[in-house]
Motif scaffolding. Sequence first.
Motif, short mmCIF file in Angstrom:
data_model
loop_
_atom_site.label_atom_id
_atom_site.label_comp_id
_atom_site.label_asym_id
_atom_site.label_seq_id
_atom_site.Cartn_x
_atom_site.Cartn_y
_atom_site.Cartn_z
N ASP A 261 -4.89 -8.25 -5.39
CA ASP A 261 -5.23 -9.49 -4.68
C ASP A 261 -5.57 -9.26 -3.20
OD1 ASP A 261 -4.76 -11.10 -6.92
OD2 ASP A 261 -2.61 -11.20 -6.47
N LEU A 262 -5.32 -8.05 -2.71
CA LEU A 262 -5.45 -7.78 -1.28
C LEU A 262 -6.70 -6.95 -1.01
CD1 LEU A 262 -1.71 -6.98 -0.46
CD2 LEU A 262 -2.90 -9.19 -0.32
N GLN A 263 -7.85 -7.57 -1.15
CA GLN A 263 -9.11 -6.85 -1.08
C GLN A 263 -9.56 -6.54 0.34
OE1 GLN A 263 -10.87 -5.54 -3.61
NE2 GLN A 263 -9.25 -6.19 -5.00
N ASN A 264 -8.82 -7.01 1.34
CA ASN A 264 -9.18 -6.71 2.73
C ASN A 264 -8.42 -5.53 3.30
OD1 ASN A 264 -11.13 -8.84 3.38
ND2 ASN A 264 -9.43 -10.23 3.01
N LEU A 265 -7.59 -4.90 2.49
CA LEU A 265 -6.78 -3.79 2.98
C LEU A 265 -7.64 -2.63 3.49
CD1 LEU A 265 -3.82 -3.60 0.44
CD2 LEU A 265 -3.62 -3.88 2.92
N GLU A 266 -7.24 -2.13 4.65
CA GLU A 266 -7.88 -0.95 5.23
C GLU A 266 -6.94 0.25 5.26
OE1 GLU A 266 -9.41 -1.94 9.07
OE2 GLU A 266 -10.52 -3.68 8.34
N VAL A 267 -5.65 -0.01 5.42
CA VAL A 267 -4.65 1.06 5.50
C VAL A 267 -3.47 0.71 4.60
CG1 VAL A 267 -3.05 2.32 7.01
CG2 VAL A 267 -5.28 1.60 7.90
N ILE A 268 -3.11 1.64 3.71
CA ILE A 268 -1.94 1.51 2.86
C ILE A 268 -1.06 2.73 3.08
CG2 ILE A 268 -1.06 1.38 0.49
CD1 ILE A 268 -3.80 0.24 -0.33
N ASN A 269 0.20 2.51 3.44
CA ASN A 269 1.13 3.62 3.65
C ASN A 269 2.38 3.38 2.82
OD1 ASN A 269 2.82 5.66 4.48
ND2 ASN A 269 2.38 5.41 6.66
N PHE A 270 2.46 4.08 1.69
CA PHE A 270 3.65 4.06 0.84
C PHE A 270 4.23 5.47 0.77
CE2 PHE A 270 1.54 0.46 -1.82
CZ PHE A 270 1.81 -0.46 -0.83
N GLY A 271 4.21 6.18 1.89
CA GLY A 271 4.73 7.54 1.92
C GLY A 271 6.24 7.59 1.78
N ASP A 272 6.73 8.59 1.04
CA ASP A 272 8.17 8.82 0.87
C ASP A 272 8.87 7.58 0.34
OD1 ASP A 272 10.49 10.24 0.89
OD2 ASP A 272 10.83 10.14 3.05
N CYS A 273 8.29 7.00 -0.71
CA CYS A 273 8.81 5.76 -1.29
C CYS A 273 9.27 5.93 -2.73
CB CYS A 273 7.76 4.66 -1.22
SG CYS A 273 7.51 3.97 0.42
N LEU A 274 9.27 7.16 -3.24
CA LEU A 274 9.72 7.44 -4.60
C LEU A 274 8.98 6.59 -5.63
CD1 LEU A 274 11.88 9.46 -5.67
CD2 LEU A 274 13.41 7.52 -5.97
N ILE A 275 7.66 6.49 -5.46
CA ILE A 275 6.90 5.72 -6.44
C ILE A 275 6.66 6.53 -7.71
CG2 ILE A 275 5.77 4.40 -4.60
CD1 ILE A 275 3.20 5.92 -5.24
N LYS A 276 6.75 7.85 -7.60
CA LYS A 276 6.57 8.78 -8.72
C LYS A 276 5.19 8.61 -9.36
CE LYS A 276 11.39 9.74 -9.58
NZ LYS A 276 12.40 10.08 -10.60
N SER A 277 4.98 9.30 -10.45
CA SER A 277 3.64 9.34 -11.06
C SER A 277 3.24 7.98 -11.63
CB SER A 277 3.61 10.41 -12.15
OG SER A 277 3.85 11.68 -11.60
N ALA A 278 4.18 7.30 -12.28
CA ALA A 278 3.86 6.00 -12.87
C ALA A 278 3.47 5.00 -11.79
CB ALA A 278 5.04 5.48 -13.67
N GLY A 279 4.17 5.03 -10.67
CA GLY A 279 3.84 4.13 -9.57
C GLY A 279 2.50 4.46 -8.96
N ALA A 280 2.20 5.76 -8.85
CA ALA A 280 0.90 6.17 -8.31
C ALA A 280 -0.23 5.68 -9.21
CB ALA A 280 0.85 7.69 -8.17
#
Length: 380
Positions: A261-280
């Motif tokens: 829903d957030l089509q205006n995003l320019e920068v996303i930072n989810f570093g060191d968040c333990l999202i793992k492969s499924a989250g990625a």
Amino acid sequence: MAHEDPLWRFLALEDVPPGRSVDFSGRSLKLNAAADAEPVTKAINECNDLTLLRLSGNTVGVKASETIAEALESKSSLKFALLSDIYTGRLRSEIPPSLNSIGGALMRSGCRLVVLDLSDNAFGPDGVKACLELIASSAAFSLKVLKFNNNGLGIGGGKLLAQGLIDCHKKAGESGETFSLAAFVSGRNRLENEGAMALAEAFRILGSLTYVSMPQNGICAEGISALANAFTYNRDLKHLDLSDNTFTESGAQAMGKTLSDLQNLEVINFGDCLIKSAGARAVASALRESHSKLKELYLPFNEMNKEAALDLIRSLAGKQNFRQLHLNGNQFGEAGITEIRDAVNDLGLSGGVLDSMSDDEGDDSDEDEENDAEEDDEEE
């Protein structure tokens, strides 16, 4: 004066004209008694149409605060109050009276603030309480940037701050005005799930955010999911930094749905968040759906495997504005890193897009081989 803060540039905030600022930042002044503050008050009094006040990097006591407050009462033109790191070495009990004095003066002055920065002041929930009247006043109806970074807010402080934002929105509406906060910065504050959930409700009500930075707050999946839901009401969001929290797969899945829903995003930072492969993969799935404005994606140190990283890279196809991809510290292995670099090149992205992989943790098969070797040694 042109301002060096990249957040100001990001939000295209106005430059301050020459002669309209008072800047005592970084002087390590110890302003205890009223007399100590005389250079500051003199500068304030002599500055016609004062627009910016920066006191960061000094230490301000109660008496000095009262004197500075007196000078500010006549400055209705003030827009930028930069008050980060002004209580080093102060007793916790000194800080609320100081904030009350300064905040009271700003309200009485009739100023309309655009930026309020109280970062790097370790005042905790008591400090937030002292700011609530200001935050919910007409002086804050015009706020575009609010920075409470590294204040030791904790859950209680986060809840108080959230209520202050909600109250400001309500009072502005009752006065026929709109509280349209654009940027909220609150990292290193131990907000945890409860604090994040309270702020999420405030964000949902505001619906005006374009820049959110909340790294290193001990927020887990429940809090991340609440924030994800709130962000769907803030569709102009351009910059989102939730690094060094703990999404896990469920939080990453919730955030992945919101990213669509957030089509205006320019920068996303989810570093060191333990999202793992499924989250990625959840993030990759969301990014495949346009996101033509995306410029930077940070997903280092997330226990992600090579296949998930390749999915992410494929999701970047056709994004003409994209320029930085950070995947260091994941689980690719040497061969996987080569495949990832080749995939980036195949998309036609420049070589400088991908960051260093110097902290890669090796792929799963490497780990399995090490475990097998250890077992063989034990058997011998």
